[in-house]
Design an enzyme around this catalytic site. Structure first.
Site, PDB file in Angstrom:
ATOM      1  N   GLU A 144      14.570 -68.914  17.840  1.00  0.00           N
ATOM      2  CA  GLU A 144      15.581 -68.234  17.027  1.00  0.00           C
ATOM      3  C   GLU A 144      16.422 -69.214  16.211  1.00  0.00           C
ATOM      4  O   GLU A 144      16.798 -70.271  16.702  1.00  0.00           O
ATOM      5  CB  GLU A 144      16.499 -67.438  17.967  1.00  0.00           C
ATOM      6  CG  GLU A 144      17.601 -66.673  17.306  1.00  0.00           C
ATOM      7  CD  GLU A 144      18.428 -65.878  18.316  1.00  0.00           C
ATOM      8  OE1 GLU A 144      19.274 -65.095  17.857  1.00  0.00           O
ATOM      9  OE2 GLU A 144      18.235 -66.057  19.530  1.00  0.00           O
ATOM     10  N   GLU A 241      21.629 -55.762  18.707  1.00  0.00           N
ATOM     11  CA  GLU A 241      22.303 -56.837  19.438  1.00  0.00           C
ATOM     12  C   GLU A 241      23.656 -57.067  18.779  1.00  0.00           C
ATOM     13  O   GLU A 241      23.870 -58.025  18.063  1.00  0.00           O
ATOM     14  CB  GLU A 241      21.472 -58.129  19.422  1.00  0.00           C
ATOM     15  CG  GLU A 241      21.998 -59.166  20.410  1.00  0.00           C
ATOM     16  CD  GLU A 241      21.552 -60.587  20.100  1.00  0.00           C
ATOM     17  OE1 GLU A 241      21.408 -61.365  21.045  1.00  0.00           O
ATOM     18  OE2 GLU A 241      21.375 -60.917  18.909  1.00  0.00           O
TER      19      GLU A 241
END
Length: 264
Positions: A144, A241
């Site tokens: 990420e 998220e």
């Protein structure tokens, strides 16, 4: 695959303890959840909560050392390779027990620009090792990019850097995790980037900008963004998220106001 829409129960449903969030997510309409770091709970307790709520867990993170408490983290830091191997082992135990399909590696920080090449080399080696180990368990590895406003010094912070690392590591069990919130802050035009890299993306997360709240609480055009995902080659989970600006159950209006039937 079951419904591809998921909820991150590390940031959402925090009104109750982690083990109760599986059921809270289910009651709110989610059949799938993800957890950033499940390691604060025993495996058997997590499995029990998951089964009782009848949800799937689509993703967890590999332990990231001291990253979340202000340190450099683990995966990119020279000299911490053996610690990273232990993190992989622990993650594998949790991922197998929870029947997780994807595990995410957070690169970590490099606060000294002169050391960047060494940190990148360490990260590539660790990433390849993770991809190899998890492939034997049929679990995809993602990594990420994180914005440098929230995390100054984060080693990987835009989609081009992710793409370069993908090409350098060149492993069939490695893909990008694309976080819409982080990438909008760093480069904007996330709808175009998703289209460009959709075949290299293994997981998508979303929150609105600038404050990481729920969709429709900030600046982003989620109609366009979700449409780009729908029309792309991406077929993985699309996970909320965000940090709810109100009680989590009251932050879910976007689930009805945005056309998400294609995620069924």
């Amino acid at each position: 695959m079951s419904m591809r829409l998921a909820a991150n129960i590390s940031l959402m449903f925090t009104e109750v303890p982690l083990l109760q969030r599986f059921m809270a997510a289910k009651q709110a309409g989610f059949n799938t959840v993800e957890i950033q770091f499940p390691y604060v709970e025993r495996i058997e307790d997590l499995v029990s909560a998951k089964n009782e709520a009848d949800v799937e867990v689509c993703l967890i993170n590999v332990p990231a050392g001291d990253l979340m408490t202000g340190g450099e983290g683990l995966a990119c830091v020279p000299g911490k390779e053996s610690e990273f191997e232990l993190a992989i082992t622990q993650c594998c135990q949790y991922a197998e027990a929870l029947d997780v399909n994807v595990v995410n590696v957070l690169p970590g920080k490099c606060m000294d620009e002169d050391s960047r090449s060494d940190y990148l080399a360490t990260f590539r080696c660790n990433l390849k090792k993770a991809a190899e180990i998890f492939s034997a368990h049929n679990i995809l590895v993602t990594f990420e990019a994180v914005n440098t406003q929230d995390m100054p010094g984060f080693l990987v912070h835009n989609s081009e850097q992710m793409h370069k690392i993908m090409m350098d590591v060149d492993h069939s069990n490695l893909k990008m995790q694309f976080d819409i919130y982080h990438m909008q802050i760093m480069e904007g035009h996330v709808d175009k980037t998703i289209k460009r890299y959709s075949d290299l993306i293994g997981h998508i997360q979303f929150a609105d900008t600038p404050n990481r709240g729920e969709p429709l609480s900030g600046d982003l055009n989620f109609v366009e963004i979700f449409n780009s995902i729908r029309l792309s080659d991406y077929r993985g989970h699309v996970s909320a998220e965000y940090r709810p600006t109100v009680k989590t159950e009251n932050s879910l209006k976007w689930m009805k106001e945005l056309d998400l039937q294609w995620l069924n």
